[in-house]
Design a protein around this motif. Sequence first.
Motif, PDB file in Angstrom:
ATOM      1  N   SER A 386      50.216  66.604 -12.926  1.00  0.00           N
ATOM      2  CA  SER A 386      50.899  67.328 -11.861  1.00  0.00           C
ATOM      3  C   SER A 386      52.212  66.625 -11.542  1.00  0.00           C
ATOM      4  CB  SER A 386      50.022  67.370 -10.602  1.00  0.00           C
ATOM      5  OG  SER A 386      49.798  66.059 -10.130  1.00  0.00           O
ATOM      6  N   PHE A 387      53.128  67.364 -10.955  1.00  0.00           N
ATOM      7  CA  PHE A 387      54.360  66.757 -10.439  1.00  0.00           C
ATOM      8  C   PHE A 387      54.876  67.629  -9.309  1.00  0.00           C
ATOM      9  CE2 PHE A 387      55.610  69.284 -14.184  1.00  0.00           C
ATOM     10  CZ  PHE A 387      56.655  70.071 -13.715  1.00  0.00           C
ATOM     11  N   ALA A 388      55.801  67.054  -8.546  1.00  0.00           N
ATOM     12  CA  ALA A 388      56.291  67.762  -7.365  1.00  0.00           C
ATOM     13  C   ALA A 388      57.697  67.294  -7.051  1.00  0.00           C
ATOM     14  CB  ALA A 388      55.368  67.480  -6.174  1.00  0.00           C
ATOM     15  N   THR A 389      58.351  68.034  -6.187  1.00  0.00           N
ATOM     16  CA  THR A 389      59.641  67.559  -5.695  1.00  0.00           C
ATOM     17  C   THR A 389      59.399  66.293  -4.868  1.00  0.00           C
ATOM     18  OG1 THR A 389      59.378  69.031  -3.813  1.00  0.00           O
ATOM     19  CG2 THR A 389      60.761  69.833  -5.607  1.00  0.00           C
ATOM     20  N   SER A 390      60.377  65.424  -4.858  1.00  0.00           N
ATOM     21  CA  SER A 390      60.256  64.167  -4.106  1.00  0.00           C
ATOM     22  C   SER A 390      61.664  63.640  -3.892  1.00  0.00           C
ATOM     23  CB  SER A 390      59.431  63.151  -4.907  1.00  0.00           C
ATOM     24  OG  SER A 390      60.180  62.740  -6.040  1.00  0.00           O
ATOM     25  N   SER A 391      61.746  62.439  -3.341  1.00  0.00           N
ATOM     26  CA  SER A 391      63.078  61.858  -3.157  1.00  0.00           C
ATOM     27  C   SER A 391      63.774  61.662  -4.505  1.00  0.00           C
ATOM     28  CB  SER A 391      62.972  60.523  -2.410  1.00  0.00           C
ATOM     29  OG  SER A 391      61.992  59.718  -3.028  1.00  0.00           O
ATOM     30  N   VAL A 393      62.942  63.651  -7.267  1.00  0.00           N
ATOM     31  CA  VAL A 393      62.910  64.902  -8.033  1.00  0.00           C
ATOM     32  C   VAL A 393      63.403  66.043  -7.130  1.00  0.00           C
ATOM     33  CG1 VAL A 393      61.433  66.526  -9.289  1.00  0.00           C
ATOM     34  CG2 VAL A 393      60.979  64.067  -9.440  1.00  0.00           C
ATOM     35  N   SER A 394      64.627  66.473  -7.374  1.00  0.00           N
ATOM     36  CA  SER A 394      65.170  67.575  -6.571  1.00  0.00           C
ATOM     37  C   SER A 394      64.481  68.863  -6.990  1.00  0.00           C
ATOM     38  CB  SER A 394      66.675  67.706  -6.826  1.00  0.00           C
ATOM     39  OG  SER A 394      66.865  68.173  -8.152  1.00  0.00           O
ATOM     40  N   SER A 395      64.657  69.916  -6.191  1.00  0.00           N
ATOM     41  CA  SER A 395      64.032  71.180  -6.572  1.00  0.00           C
ATOM     42  C   SER A 395      64.639  71.696  -7.877  1.00  0.00           C
ATOM     43  CB  SER A 395      64.150  72.211  -5.449  1.00  0.00           C
ATOM     44  OG  SER A 395      65.495  72.454  -5.150  1.00  0.00           O
ATOM     45  N   THR A 396      65.924  71.434  -8.110  1.00  0.00           N
ATOM     46  CA  THR A 396      66.546  71.867  -9.369  1.00  0.00           C
ATOM     47  C   THR A 396      65.866  71.189 -10.564  1.00  0.00           C
ATOM     48  OG1 THR A 396      68.619  72.111  -8.188  1.00  0.00           O
ATOM     49  CG2 THR A 396      68.746  72.056 -10.598  1.00  0.00           C
ATOM     50  N   VAL A 397      65.641  69.882 -10.425  1.00  0.00           N
ATOM     51  CA  VAL A 397      64.971  69.140 -11.500  1.00  0.00           C
ATOM     52  C   VAL A 397      63.519  69.613 -11.635  1.00  0.00           C
ATOM     53  CG1 VAL A 397      64.173  66.844 -12.204  1.00  0.00           C
ATOM     54  CG2 VAL A 397      66.511  67.149 -11.332  1.00  0.00           C
ATOM     55  N   PHE A 398      62.868  69.819 -10.494  1.00  0.00           N
ATOM     56  CA  PHE A 398      61.480  70.314 -10.521  1.00  0.00           C
ATOM     57  C   PHE A 398      61.396  71.605 -11.337  1.00  0.00           C
ATOM     58  CE2 PHE A 398      58.437  73.376  -8.865  1.00  0.00           C
ATOM     59  CZ  PHE A 398      57.248  72.680  -8.954  1.00  0.00           C
ATOM     60  N   TRP A 399      62.277  72.568 -11.017  1.00  0.00           N
ATOM     61  CA  TRP A 399      62.210  73.856 -11.732  1.00  0.00           C
ATOM     62  C   TRP A 399      62.538  73.686 -13.216  1.00  0.00           C
ATOM     63  CZ3 TRP A 399      59.253  77.118  -9.709  1.00  0.00           C
ATOM     64  CH2 TRP A 399      59.215  77.365  -8.333  1.00  0.00           C
ATOM     65  N   ALA A 400      63.414  72.757 -13.521  1.00  0.00           N
ATOM     66  CA  ALA A 400      63.718  72.511 -14.936  1.00  0.00           C
ATOM     67  C   ALA A 400      62.482  71.986 -15.664  1.00  0.00           C
ATOM     68  CB  ALA A 400      64.878  71.526 -15.052  1.00  0.00           C
ATOM     69  N   GLY A 401      61.664  71.208 -14.958  1.00  0.00           N
ATOM     70  CA  GLY A 401      60.427  70.692 -15.559  1.00  0.00           C
ATOM     71  C   GLY A 401      59.422  71.800 -15.828  1.00  0.00           C
ATOM     72  N   ALA A 428      59.893  73.065   3.074  1.00  0.00           N
ATOM     73  CA  ALA A 428      61.200  73.667   2.866  1.00  0.00           C
ATOM     74  C   ALA A 428      61.824  73.087   1.594  1.00  0.00           C
ATOM     75  CB  ALA A 428      62.100  73.389   4.067  1.00  0.00           C
ATOM     76  N   ASN A 429      62.102  73.968   0.638  1.00  0.00           N
ATOM     77  CA  ASN A 429      62.692  73.550  -0.643  1.00  0.00           C
ATOM     78  C   ASN A 429      61.870  72.467  -1.343  1.00  0.00           C
ATOM     79  OD1 ASN A 429      64.684  74.194  -2.498  1.00  0.00           O
ATOM     80  ND2 ASN A 429      66.005  72.487  -1.868  1.00  0.00           N
ATOM     81  N   ALA A 430      60.573  72.475  -1.091  1.00  0.00           N
ATOM     82  CA  ALA A 430      59.674  71.490  -1.719  1.00  0.00           C
ATOM     83  C   ALA A 430      58.566  72.246  -2.442  1.00  0.00           C
ATOM     84  CB  ALA A 430      59.080  70.567  -0.660  1.00  0.00           C
ATOM     85  N   GLY A 526      57.874  82.600  -1.223  1.00  0.00           N
ATOM     86  CA  GLY A 526      56.657  82.293  -0.464  1.00  0.00           C
ATOM     87  C   GLY A 526      55.367  82.582  -1.204  1.00  0.00           C
ATOM     88  N   GLY A 527      55.458  83.078  -2.428  1.00  0.00           N
ATOM     89  CA  GLY A 527      54.241  83.359  -3.191  1.00  0.00           C
ATOM     90  C   GLY A 527      53.644  82.102  -3.805  1.00  0.00           C
ATOM     91  N   SER A 528      52.357  82.163  -4.108  1.00  0.00           N
ATOM     92  CA  SER A 528      51.699  81.071  -4.829  1.00  0.00           C
ATOM     93  C   SER A 528      51.326  81.568  -6.205  1.00  0.00           C
ATOM     94  CB  SER A 528      50.423  80.637  -4.107  1.00  0.00           C
ATOM     95  OG  SER A 528      50.737  80.123  -2.845  1.00  0.00           O
TER      96      SER A 528
END
Length: 663
Positions: A386-391, A393-401, A428-430, A526-528
């Motif tokens: 698993s991985f997630a956005t964090s300090s 990992v920006s949301s841009t990087v997250f989506w690229a993953g 928010a944005n996470a 807002g979807g899962s």
Amino acid sequence: MHVSSRSWLAASLLALPCILPCVRAQSAATITVDSTTVDVNASSLAPAAAVVSNATSDSAAALFAPETIQLTEDVVANLSNINLVNASLFAFGADETSVEKRSSTGCKVFPGDAAWPSTLVWWIFDLLLGNSLIKTIPLAAPCYNDWPTVENAAECTYISNDWENSTLHAADPTSVMWPLYEGRTCMPTTDPTQNCTLGGYPSYAINVSNVAQIQLAVNFARNANLRLVIKNTGHDFNGKSAGAGALSIWTHNLKDITYIPEYSSSSYSGKAVKMAAGVQAYEVYEAARDYGVTVVGGEGRTVGVAGGFMAGGGHSPLSSLLGMAADQVLAIEVVTPDGRFVTATEESNSDLFWALRGGGGGMFGVMTSITVKAFPTFPVTTMQLSFATSSNVSSTVFWAGVRAYFDYLLDYTNAGTYAYFTSGATGANAYSFGLAPMFAPNLTKTELQTLVTPWLTRLAALGITVTPVITQYDNFYDAWWAVFPLESVGVTFIKTASRLWPKTNWASETSLNATFGAIQTTIEAGGSLLAFNVAAAENDGSENSINPAWRETTLHAILATVWSPIANDSVIVAASENLTNNWMQLWRNASPGAGAYMSEGDISEPNFQQAFYGTNYARLYAFKQKIDPTGLFYTPTGVGSENWYITGQLTGLPTQNGRLCPV
Ligand SMILES: Cc1cc2nc3c(=O)[nH]c(=O)nc-3n(C[C@H](O)[C@H](O)[C@H](O)COP(=O)(O)OP(=O)(O)OC[C@H]3O[C@@H](n4cnc5c(N)ncnc54)[C@H](O)[C@@H]3O)c2cc1C
Ligand SMILES: *[C@@H]1O[C@H](CO)[C@@H](O)[C@H](O)[C@H]1NC(C)=O
Ligand SMILES: *[C@@H]1O[C@H](CO)[C@@H](O)[C@H](O)[C@H]1NC(C)=O
Ligand SMILES: *[C@@H]1O[C@H](CO)[C@@H](O)[C@H](O)[C@H]1NC(C)=O
Ligand SMILES: *[C@@H]1O[C@H](CO)[C@@H](O)[C@H](O)[C@H]1NC(C)=O
Ligand SMILES: *[C@@H]1O[C@H](CO)[C@@H](O)[C@H](O)[C@H]1NC(C)=O
Ligand SMILES: *[C@@H]1O[C@H](CO)[C@@H](O)[C@H](O)[C@H]1NC(C)=O
Ligand SMILES: *[C@@H]1O[C@H](CO)[C@@H](O)[C@H](O)[C@H]1NC(C)=O
Ligand SMILES: *[C@@H]1O[C@H](CO)[C@@H](O)[C@H](O)[C@H]1NC(C)=O
Ligand SMILES: *[C@@H]1O[C@H](CO)[C@@H](O)[C@H](O)[C@H]1NC(C)=O
Ligand SMILES: *[C@@H]1O[C@H](CO)[C@@H](O)[C@H](O)[C@H]1NC(C)=O
Ligand SMILES: *[C@@H]1O[C@H](CO)[C@@H](O)[C@H](O)[C@H]1NC(C)=O
Ligand SMILES: *[C@@H]1O[C@H](CO)[C@@H](O)[C@H](O)[C@H]1NC(C)=O
């Protein structure tokens, strides 16, 4: 009311509903109607069944013991010798006369109607069934003052605490796992002054232990124009086993499993397993492990294998390698809408055999067992990460993953693997992403590592740190048990819709970007996402009615909308319509002409005939009219369901809480 003779009873079974306490059971052997006591005993009424020959038209799979107890013409004919019984209520179906009955009476008979069977008729029906008729008590009734006979604080606490445990609902005769579609009329509560009503739960259920009971139920419901439903586990996403005012055939306790080392038919020779309708995934997997073979079932532990799951197609952790559950089926024992018990194979009743394997549960009859192919044992390797956005990992990087993962979905199903993965907002944005798990049948740890290295390398290059847990098991059972936990059910604040994304969307970077963009946009809205990287390997058996969209897909993706547990109906309707009409429209736009999986689909799916059945719909519809001309079997989004509606429904929140009527 004074009752003086049995012939009066015979004449009034349907015509004059009995007003309690005019009928009561004095003992198992008599009924008293006002002051008259009538003998009712094993030789007169119960059991209404003959033990018939073990032989089937398919000699390779012997009948299970419950299948040898059948209702025959002789038994029905003998019923007319008993004054108490209106034998025609239990007679096998002709076809044309039933059609006339159907069209002249309109809606299904509902409790309170003059034509609703009297208490006496239900009583006699129960005797014919060998006392297996259960008058519905909603599972959570012990929480309510208006159910004084069952109200019980300790029981209420137990049910409330266990409400999300699928085992609790599977073991109840009428409970469904997604009560939203029942109508939320008897939820666990700490306020006993609330009302608990039957809502969309059926009025009666039969705790089935033999085929004769199913035949009696099918004949009785058809002749008395009752709504009929089948409940196996109650897992169905859209509450297909519920139905207000219905008689329910509860198959859960049909548990036989046998191993057939050498099954032989015109198109298959080899190992097979025969399982009864109530067998759940964990049971057949345990049995198969003990026999030293592997069978194709679902990922959920308590989902039935031989009911709605197989009938809807049935995707499995083994599907990318071995095909869908319906592709494995060699023979089916089934009670048809006319009440007859038949074997369906590619040689006998071949249209029925075709329709039952993919055309949907609760449509064409009541299956009592299926015989399926069994495979040798092979190793399975699983991977979780698993991985997630964090300090970092920006949301841009997250989506690229996540987008990088999508680049490999086709490679992964081509290698025979299956994966369950989720993604959703955590703030928010996470966002988070979980692969739980990737399931690689017949691949060693080394082979799986090689397969996923390109993606993991790209994650590392993006600066996304993951800790994959990769484990190799000797066999399917051990791997499956380790990585698919007991499912959580029962909540009423979620609605799902889904899409079978076609492999052709992976043909170019443009179409894959459009695919990913639509999915990302709906998660950001807002979807899962709850998705399966799965392909339906080619079917090497006889042709079946699985939605053709399955053969084209590499991604079965479910989108869920979640609302507050205390939301009112208007909030639910708005969220639900947003999901169906707005969010899912983005998915449909990006996959024109594709389909969706009926067993994990949207109850409000637009043009469900195309989405859930594809090009099979016309043939399925024609067959449905032929085999079930009275419309005895109905399920929401089922074949021919466009000819029916349920009264009193809110658009956007359809339930089974209402009367079933022809359009
Ligand atoms: C937690 C969870 C996990 C799941 N996992 C998977 C999965 O891995 N793969 C997958 O493909 N699906 C999965 N599903 C979806 C599943 O296929 C459907 O819910 C399916 O309808 C369940 O069938 P059932 O017989 O257990 O349930 P029920 O709700 O009891 O029945 C569903 C439908 O089948 C009909 N039916 C049941 N028994 C019979 C019978 N003997 N003869 C004729 N009709 C019958 C009923 O009338 C009803 O219409 C899952 C669902 C849940 C909730
Ligand atoms: C017996 O049941 C049938 C329905 O199958 C009904 O048409 C008929 O009127 C009933 N007969 C009596 C005597 O109640
Ligand atoms: C069973 O019931 C029938 C019909 O009501 C009656 O004639 C018979 O005597 C009863 N048999 C027994 C053993 O009680
Ligand atoms: C059916 O026949 C098989 C052998 O043909 C036998 O093993 C089985 O016990 C029989 N079942 C019943 C219920 O008689
Ligand atoms: C029907 O009744 C006759 C006469 O009582 C009896 O001989 C026969 O066995 C019965 N048939 C069945 C299938 O019960
Ligand atoms: C679910 O219920 C069953 C039966 O009562 C029980 O064995 C099991 O431990 C429960 N599981 C969970 C996760 O509560
Ligand atoms: C329960 O039902 C009764 C009768 O329909 C109704 O008068 C009452 O208001 C209901 N109570 C609650 C708490 O909804
Ligand atoms: C259903 O019948 C089985 C026997 O076939 C029995 O063990 C079980 O307790 C019954 N369940 C209910 C709810 O009546
Ligand atoms: C972020 O990166 C730093 C330096 O590489 C590392 O120490 C830290 O654990 C990372 N934090 C997270 C949340 O990944
Ligand atoms: C598993 O892989 C082996 C070769 O490694 C192959 O011979 C066998 O047929 C495969 N089994 C299945 C069920 O695909
Ligand atoms: C696909 O999306 C990626 C990332 O957003 C972008 O770099 C690439 O140019 C896009 N490709 C096409 C063909 O649009
Ligand atoms: C439903 O709840 C929403 C949000 O709390 C509220 O704005 C709305 O007025 C409520 N509608 C009804 C009919 O109670
Ligand atoms: C519908 O979805 C949009 C985003 O696509 C969101 O802004 C809006 O709040 C949603 N409306 C409801 C009623 O859920």
